[in-house]
Design a protein around this motif. Sequence first.
Motif, mmCIF file in Angstrom:
data_model
loop_
_atom_site.group_PDB
_atom_site.id
_atom_site.type_symbol
_atom_site.label_atom_id
_atom_site.label_comp_id
_atom_site.label_asym_id
_atom_site.label_seq_id
_atom_site.Cartn_x
_atom_site.Cartn_y
_atom_site.Cartn_z
ATOM 1 N N TYR A 92 -0.390 4.029 1.231
ATOM 2 C CA TYR A 92 -1.008 4.824 2.298
ATOM 3 C C TYR A 92 -1.622 6.117 1.759
ATOM 4 O O TYR A 92 -1.589 7.160 2.410
ATOM 5 N N CYS A 93 -2.201 6.031 0.554
ATOM 6 C CA CYS A 93 -2.809 7.220 -0.050
ATOM 7 C C CYS A 93 -3.863 6.767 -1.049
ATOM 8 O O CYS A 93 -3.645 5.801 -1.802
ATOM 9 N N ALA A 94 -4.980 7.458 -1.062
ATOM 10 C CA ALA A 94 -6.035 7.146 -2.022
ATOM 11 C C ALA A 94 -5.491 7.230 -3.441
ATOM 12 O O ALA A 94 -4.751 8.149 -3.788
ATOM 13 N N GLY A 95 -5.856 6.265 -4.263
ATOM 14 C CA GLY A 95 -5.387 6.231 -5.643
ATOM 15 C C GLY A 95 -4.076 5.494 -5.830
ATOM 16 O O GLY A 95 -3.612 5.327 -6.965
ATOM 17 N N THR A 109 -2.676 -1.142 -4.002
ATOM 18 C CA THR A 109 -3.355 -1.947 -2.996
ATOM 19 C C THR A 109 -2.865 -3.383 -3.119
ATOM 20 O O THR A 109 -2.307 -3.768 -4.155
ATOM 21 N N THR A 113 0.842 -1.195 0.000
ATOM 22 C CA THR A 113 0.000 0.000 0.000
ATOM 23 C C THR A 113 0.876 1.243 0.000
ATOM 24 O O THR A 113 1.973 1.238 0.566
#
Length: 325
Positions: free
Chosen positions: A223-226, A229, A221
């Motif tokens: 650790y940030c949207a977008g 994953t 990850t």
Amino acid sequence: MTISLHAPITLGGVTLRNRLVMAPMQQYKGTSEAFAVSHHIEFYGRRARHVGLVIAESTAVSPNGRLWENDIGIFTDRHVEPLKKMTNAVHEQGTPIFVQLSHGGRKSSPQVTRSLIAPSAIAFDDHYGTPAALTSEGIDRVIGDYRTAAKRSLEAGFDGIELHAAHGFLLHQFASPLSNAREDAYGGSTENRARLLKEVLHAVRGEVGRNYPVIVRISATDYCAGGLTPEEWARMLKPLEPQLDAIHVSSGGLLPLRPNDVYPAYQLPHAAAIKPHFQIPVIAVGKIHSRSLAERILDDRLADCIAIGTPLLEDPDFAEYLLAQ
């Protein structure tokens, strides 16, 4: 069937005597020209006594991709002999040792990097500055650097290779849409962003063959949207599984962000999310410092090996203590 930390496991053509892996950790003791020194020989030899596998610290494939001004490298033939002394010291303990091959990309050390490169001209932060987007010729050079480093890894006596595609370094930068804005065959889709890793793996395999262990370390990850994953990493790595021998699951490093909380086994959910997609072993890491926790992870089939880092920096006999708990 209960799985113990003491149970052997095979990665590629190498059988580990137990499930404990010494995680790669920087020593900041290399010379200005990236040579290993007596510290490395003593450090790794001493800590190899009880673990099943040693993974040496990040080892640069290019003088332009060093992570720090005092790291070690494998980008000239002259680097081989000092590294051979290090692998010999580990082998004297009956333990295999893998080399972690890396290129820093936009996070290469400003102190020793002549020209910062990355998939796109996107800076990590002001300290590193804005990199130049790699041309197709530049990508070919990077692949060639990994190929030559793999050849030297054999000569130096390493028993396997870990490709460093984690912690915000070059292979990770290509994989993540947050750092890769390319519009060619190396950007855009999940398949395209995994292309450099695929081509590096193919080049390495061309030097070492299929029976020599090659594993990959990833940051599951950002650790940030977008960002990346575990599920997208599974899609990236599944086509490469026939050429890989294990997946070592870490997290973060692409951006100057940290997880909100760091607790025992805080990265385990990422490894556990990736494991069901693969037949090859998964290595979990991240504050797994008790035998009861480690064996619960193994017994629940959340991971196949446990990597430990910081405690081995502080206590060379920590693995013996952990196994005896």
